[in-house]
Design a protein around this motif. Structure first.
Motif, short mmCIF file in Angstrom:
data_model
loop_
_atom_site.label_atom_id
_atom_site.label_comp_id
_atom_site.label_asym_id
_atom_site.label_seq_id
_atom_site.Cartn_x
_atom_site.Cartn_y
_atom_site.Cartn_z
N ARG A 9 1.04 -1.26 -0.09
CA ARG A 9 -0.15 0.03 0.11
C ARG A 9 0.89 1.18 -0.05
O ARG A 9 0.44 2.44 0.24
CB ARG A 9 -1.00 0.02 1.17
CG ARG A 9 -0.54 -0.16 2.39
CD ARG A 9 -1.54 -0.53 3.38
NE ARG A 9 -0.98 -0.88 4.92
CZ ARG A 9 -1.80 -1.03 5.64
NH1 ARG A 9 -3.00 -0.46 5.69
NH2 ARG A 9 -1.48 -1.47 7.07
N LYS A 63 7.51 0.76 0.51
CA LYS A 63 7.59 -0.74 1.07
C LYS A 63 8.24 -1.73 0.22
O LYS A 63 9.08 -2.43 0.48
CB LYS A 63 6.24 -1.50 1.47
CG LYS A 63 5.45 -0.55 2.61
CD LYS A 63 6.05 -1.19 3.81
CE LYS A 63 5.27 -0.31 5.04
NZ LYS A 63 5.82 -1.19 6.11
N GLU A 105 -4.45 -0.78 -1.31
CA GLU A 105 -4.92 -0.83 -0.02
C GLU A 105 -6.08 -2.01 -0.07
O GLU A 105 -6.97 -2.01 -0.51
CB GLU A 105 -5.39 0.34 0.34
CG GLU A 105 -6.21 0.48 1.62
CD GLU A 105 -5.45 -0.07 2.88
OE1 GLU A 105 -4.44 0.59 3.28
OE2 GLU A 105 -5.99 -1.15 3.33
N VAL A 122 -0.16 -12.82 -0.05
CA VAL A 122 0.37 -12.98 1.31
C VAL A 122 0.03 -12.01 2.23
O VAL A 122 0.23 -12.00 3.57
CB VAL A 122 1.84 -13.01 1.09
CG1 VAL A 122 2.85 -13.69 2.15
CG2 VAL A 122 2.31 -13.66 -0.22
N TYR A 124 -8.23 -13.07 14.08
CA TYR A 124 -6.97 -13.33 13.32
C TYR A 124 -7.31 -14.72 12.89
O TYR A 124 -7.06 -15.36 11.76
CB TYR A 124 -5.67 -13.29 14.04
CG TYR A 124 -4.46 -13.64 13.06
CD1 TYR A 124 -4.27 -13.23 11.78
CD2 TYR A 124 -3.56 -14.88 13.80
CE1 TYR A 124 -3.24 -13.49 11.15
CE2 TYR A 124 -2.59 -15.17 12.73
CZ TYR A 124 -2.40 -14.36 11.32
OH TYR A 124 -1.18 -14.80 10.84
N VAL A 179 7.75 -17.00 11.60
CA VAL A 179 8.93 -16.37 11.04
C VAL A 179 9.00 -14.82 11.73
O VAL A 179 7.77 -14.06 11.77
CB VAL A 179 8.73 -16.07 9.58
CG1 VAL A 179 10.09 -15.52 9.02
CG2 VAL A 179 8.68 -17.44 8.79
N THR A 199 8.74 -11.27 11.54
CA THR A 199 8.53 -10.31 10.30
C THR A 199 7.85 -9.06 11.17
O THR A 199 7.76 -8.75 12.41
CB THR A 199 7.72 -11.03 9.51
OG1 THR A 199 6.61 -11.14 10.14
CG2 THR A 199 8.29 -12.19 9.04
N1 NAP Z 1 5.33 -14.46 10.33
C1 NAP Z 1 4.83 -15.62 10.83
O1 NAP Z 1 5.37 -16.05 11.82
C2 NAP Z 1 3.52 -16.03 10.34
C3 NAP Z 1 3.08 -17.19 10.81
C4 NAP Z 1 1.84 -17.78 9.99
C5 NAP Z 1 1.13 -17.12 9.26
N2 NAP Z 1 1.80 -15.97 8.52
C6 NAP Z 1 1.28 -15.30 7.49
O2 NAP Z 1 2.34 -14.86 6.62
C7 NAP Z 1 2.02 -13.84 5.77
C8 NAP Z 1 2.96 -12.84 5.86
O3 NAP Z 1 3.10 -12.25 7.09
P1 NAP Z 1 4.46 -11.58 7.28
O4 NAP Z 1 5.05 -12.47 8.43
O5 NAP Z 1 5.40 -11.39 6.24
O6 NAP Z 1 4.12 -10.33 8.09
P2 NAP Z 1 4.50 -8.66 7.67
O7 NAP Z 1 5.95 -8.53 7.45
O8 NAP Z 1 3.59 -7.97 8.35
O9 NAP Z 1 3.92 -8.67 6.21
C9 NAP Z 1 2.53 -8.40 5.83
C10 NAP Z 1 2.16 -7.40 4.82
O10 NAP Z 1 1.08 -7.13 4.66
C11 NAP Z 1 0.79 -5.88 4.45
N3 NAP Z 1 -0.57 -5.25 4.82
C12 NAP Z 1 -0.96 -5.35 5.87
N4 NAP Z 1 -2.24 -4.89 5.87
C13 NAP Z 1 -2.52 -4.25 4.55
C14 NAP Z 1 -3.51 -3.47 3.91
N5 NAP Z 1 -4.42 -3.23 4.50
N6 NAP Z 1 -3.31 -3.38 2.60
C15 NAP Z 1 -2.07 -3.78 1.87
N7 NAP Z 1 -1.45 -4.35 2.41
C16 NAP Z 1 -1.22 -4.74 3.99
C17 NAP Z 1 1.85 -5.14 5.24
O11 NAP Z 1 2.01 -3.74 4.81
P3 NAP Z 1 2.09 -2.62 5.71
O12 NAP Z 1 3.34 -2.68 6.60
O13 NAP Z 1 1.60 -1.26 4.93
O14 NAP Z 1 0.97 -2.83 7.12
C18 NAP Z 1 2.93 -6.17 5.30
O15 NAP Z 1 3.75 -5.59 4.31
C19 NAP Z 1 0.22 -13.28 6.38
O16 NAP Z 1 -0.53 -13.92 5.70
C20 NAP Z 1 0.55 -14.04 7.95
O17 NAP Z 1 -0.90 -14.24 8.23
C21 NAP Z 1 2.84 -15.37 9.19
#
Ligand code: NAP
Length: 342
Positions: A74, A78, A101, A128, A206, A239, A241
């Motif tokens: 968005r 980023k 967004e 993702v 969630y 992970v 993040t």
């Molecule tokens: N990390 C883990 O341990 C873990 C475990 C299980 C599942 N997951 C899943 O893995 C996926 C990746 O997550 P991640 O760990 O890489 O988290 P992350 O670093 O927070 O990445 C998520 C991304 O989604 C974007 N996002 C959030 N709200 C948004 C919106 N309204 N419009 C557009 N983009 C939006 C965020 O952008 P902004 O910065 O702009 O908000 C961010 O870049 C997710 O689906 C999560 O549910 C992760």
């Protein structure tokens, strides 16, 4: 493939040729639109940032020479660090920032209908982006934000992209990232919005949004099976993040304590499971790549994947109930105000 935590590089080394147009896409080489060059596939990824698994996925996939990586976030800032990384190692791989967004259906529609109008075929769509356990909020269209961003945005986005994925033909994929949290999550069909926030609990929301993601992949997989389009929901594992930003220090400490003591968790049906171990971003992205290209799981389309393997046995009874897939599908069509032509 049995369950294994693998790095993305390992999965790409094993099956990357499918992406490079040599196996999965072989059947389409007679198509006049496809030149005989190796780099013919296009991938769209949401949730791209320097600290996200999606950003890592983009960098990993660039190694096998895609024709185009469409990187959605968005804010352009980023995606820029990821584009810069790709330019350094793979200057010939084309990238494009897609501004969307996901909490605004109008922005999703604009993103696809205006900004991707010149791209008739997309081989792989990897959804993702997500937000986790955030304070109560609503999307622009009035949905509870985790349900709206993590699930409903994907339902709409995939609907809009479907003609492009179908045009790309068999062996294309739609990957819906979910989480091990589905084991504890439930979809409350009677009150998806938590009584307008009154009964809201961030983790329950969630969990609900991830249950919806997995059911969506189940139903979409069923509908697209005859077309040979792969659909999988994915647990990427744990992970570090940007996702953990709303988790309180106390809760983080509690989970680390559970990890240390091997505390078993209990799913909705009372089955025990372990808290996933911390892994790297490359390991997190690997199961997404498995979903996209591993030929050995093609017949299991619609499945939930974990640690690079089919893991449907981990899903609880509400998620396995096919009537719930249909109920959610019809509800979602009503929410987006559009039906899927499938
Ligand atoms: N990390 C883990 O341990 C873990 C475990 C299980 C599942 N997951 C899943 O893995 C996926 C990746 O997550 P991640 O760990 O890489 O988290 P992350 O670093 O927070 O990445 C998520 C991304 O989604 C974007 N996002 C959030 N709200 C948004 C919106 N309204 N419009 C557009 N983009 C939006 C965020 O952008 P902004 O910065 O702009 O908000 C961010 O870049 C997710 O689906 C999560 O549910 C992760």
């Amino acid at each position: 493939m049995s369950m294994q935590i693998l790095r993305s590089e390992v999965v790409l080394e094993k099956y990357g040729k499918a992406l490079a147009g040599k196996t999965g896409i072989l059947t389409r080489l007679h198509d006049p639109d496809f030149s005989h060059q190796a780099n013919i596939f296009k991938v769209l990824i949401t949730g791209v940032s320097d600290e996200s698994i999606a950003g890592e996925l983009a960098v990993q996939i660039s190694a096998v020479n895609p024709k185009l990586l469409i990187l959605s976030a968005r804010a352009e800032s980023k995606v820029t660090p990821i584009i810069n990384k790709i330019k350094e190692s793979k200057p010939n791989v084309a990238t494009r920032f897609l501004n969307m967004e996901l909490g605004d259906m109008g922005a999703i529609r604009k993103g696809v209908e205006n900004d991707l109008a010149d791209i008739p075929k997309i081989d792989h769509v990897v959804c993702v982006a997500a937000v986790m356990a955030c304070p109560y909020a609503k999307t622009k269209d009035g949905f509870e934000s985790q349900f709206g961003v993590n699930y409903l945005a994907n339902f709409l986005l995939v609907r809009l992209l479907l003609p492009k994925v179908q045009a790309a033909g068999p062996s294309s994929s739609v990957i819906i990232v979910a989480s091990s949290v589905v084991r504890r999550g439930k979809l409350n069909f009677d009150d998806i919005g938590f009584s307008n926030g009154e009964t809201y609990e961030g983790w329950a929301a969630y969990g609900q949004s991830n249950v919806a993601r997995v059911m969506f992949a189940k139903k979409l997989g069923e509908k697209l099976k005859s077309k040979g389009i792969r659909v999988f929901s994915i647990d990427p594992g744990a992970v570090r993040t940007g996702l953990q930003k709303h988790v309180s220090p106390d809760f983080r400490a509690q989970v680390e304590e559970w990890r240390k003591t091997d505390k078993a968790m209990t799913d909705v049906d009372g089955n025990k499971y372990d808290i996933p171990p911390w892994t790297t971003r490359s390991e997190g992205a690997a199961t997404m790549i498995t979903g996209m290209i591993d030929p050995t799981i093609a017949d299991f389309t619609g499945s939930f994947l974990k640690q690079n393997a089919v893991a449907n046995e981990e899903l609880h009874s509400q998620i396995r109930d096919e009537q719930n897939w249909t109920r959610l599908w019809e509800l979602s069509e009503a929410f987006i105000g559009e039906i899927y032509p499938l």
